[in-house]
Design a protein around this motif. Structure first.
Motif, short mmCIF file in Angstrom:
data_model
loop_
_atom_site.label_atom_id
_atom_site.label_comp_id
_atom_site.label_asym_id
_atom_site.label_seq_id
_atom_site.Cartn_x
_atom_site.Cartn_y
_atom_site.Cartn_z
N LYS A 19 -1.57 10.92 -7.17
CA LYS A 19 -0.79 11.84 -6.34
C LYS A 19 -0.69 11.30 -4.91
O LYS A 19 0.38 11.32 -4.31
CB LYS A 19 -1.44 13.22 -6.33
CG LYS A 19 -0.71 14.24 -5.50
CD LYS A 19 -1.39 15.59 -5.52
CE LYS A 19 -0.67 16.55 -4.60
NZ LYS A 19 -1.37 17.81 -4.47
N GLU A 20 -1.81 10.83 -4.36
CA GLU A 20 -1.81 10.27 -3.00
C GLU A 20 -0.88 9.05 -2.92
O GLU A 20 -0.14 8.90 -1.95
CB GLU A 20 -3.23 9.88 -2.58
CG GLU A 20 -4.10 11.06 -2.26
CD GLU A 20 -3.62 11.81 -1.03
OE1 GLU A 20 -3.44 11.20 0.03
OE2 GLU A 20 -3.43 13.04 -1.15
N ASN A 21 -0.94 8.19 -3.92
CA ASN A 21 -0.08 7.00 -3.93
C ASN A 21 1.39 7.39 -4.01
O ASN A 21 2.24 6.78 -3.35
CB ASN A 21 -0.44 6.07 -5.09
CG ASN A 21 -1.78 5.39 -4.88
OD1 ASN A 21 -2.29 5.31 -3.78
ND2 ASN A 21 -2.36 4.93 -5.96
N THR A 22 1.70 8.42 -4.78
CA THR A 22 3.08 8.89 -4.89
C THR A 22 3.55 9.47 -3.57
O THR A 22 4.65 9.16 -3.10
CB THR A 22 3.19 9.96 -6.00
OG1 THR A 22 2.79 9.38 -7.24
CG2 THR A 22 4.60 10.49 -6.13
N ALA A 46 4.12 6.63 -1.12
CA ALA A 46 5.35 5.90 -1.42
C ALA A 46 6.58 6.71 -0.98
O ALA A 46 7.52 6.15 -0.40
CB ALA A 46 5.43 5.58 -2.91
N GLU A 47 6.57 8.02 -1.22
CA GLU A 47 7.69 8.86 -0.81
C GLU A 47 7.80 8.91 0.70
O GLU A 47 8.90 8.82 1.25
CB GLU A 47 7.51 10.28 -1.38
CG GLU A 47 7.69 10.36 -2.88
CD GLU A 47 7.30 11.71 -3.45
OE1 GLU A 47 6.81 12.58 -2.69
OE2 GLU A 47 7.48 11.90 -4.66
N SER A 48 6.67 9.04 1.39
CA SER A 48 6.68 9.07 2.86
C SER A 48 7.16 7.74 3.43
O SER A 48 7.89 7.71 4.42
CB SER A 48 5.28 9.36 3.40
OG SER A 48 4.86 10.64 3.01
N LYS A 49 6.77 6.66 2.80
CA LYS A 49 7.18 5.33 3.25
C LYS A 49 8.69 5.17 3.14
O LYS A 49 9.34 4.69 4.05
CB LYS A 49 6.46 4.25 2.44
CG LYS A 49 6.79 2.85 2.87
CD LYS A 49 6.05 1.83 2.01
CE LYS A 49 6.50 0.43 2.37
NZ LYS A 49 5.99 -0.56 1.47
N VAL A 50 9.26 5.61 2.02
CA VAL A 50 10.71 5.53 1.82
C VAL A 50 11.42 6.38 2.86
O VAL A 50 12.41 5.94 3.46
CB VAL A 50 11.09 5.96 0.38
CG1 VAL A 50 12.58 6.16 0.25
CG2 VAL A 50 10.61 4.93 -0.63
N GLU A 51 10.93 7.60 3.09
CA GLU A 51 11.55 8.47 4.10
C GLU A 51 11.49 7.84 5.49
O GLU A 51 12.47 7.87 6.23
CB GLU A 51 10.85 9.84 4.12
CG GLU A 51 11.14 10.69 2.91
CD GLU A 51 10.33 11.97 2.89
OE1 GLU A 51 9.72 12.32 3.94
OE2 GLU A 51 10.30 12.63 1.84
#
Length: 116
Positions: A71-74, A77-82
């Motif tokens: 969950k943390e990795n997901t 990854a989502e925060s990084k893309v944003e």
């Protein structure tokens, strides 16, 4: 009463050392109050009920921690893309000329009126 060993289940699990093939794990209980866990055909352990419970607890905790990490990795990854998208938008909208023209406190020799 005669001795019996009742197989509960055999399941295949992914294992780094048997890449491409599942490792068969068989769990059984016997009439002497022991649980046998066999890993393929090469290794097995025979443990009492309290150790089965302890093993269950530690496997549950490992599962919980793996789910948390996933969950943390997901989320990362989502925060990084944003963040990358936001930075790209800001970079597209950035005009250094506009930034320079509105800067306050520029030295007198660099003011726009001096360059006309």
């Amino acid at each position: 009463m005669s001795y019996r060993n009742n197989i509960i289940m055999t399941l295949g699990v992914d294992n780094e050392s048997t890449y491409g093939r599942k490792l068969g794990i068989t769990v059984a209980v016997d009439t002497l109050g022991m649980c046998t866990i066999s890993f393929g055909t090469s290794y097995s352990i025979r443990i009492p009920e309290d150790d089965v419970d302890a093993l269950r607890d530690v496997l549950y905790e490992a599962s919980r921690q793996l789910a948390y990490q996933r969950k943390e990795n997901t989320l990362y990854a989502e925060s990084k893309v944003e963040a990358e998208e936001e930075m790209a938008t800001e970079a597209d909208d950035y005009d250094p000329e506009d930034d320079w023209a509105h800067a306050e406190g520029r030295p007198a020799h660099m003011r726009d009126e001096d360059w006309d």
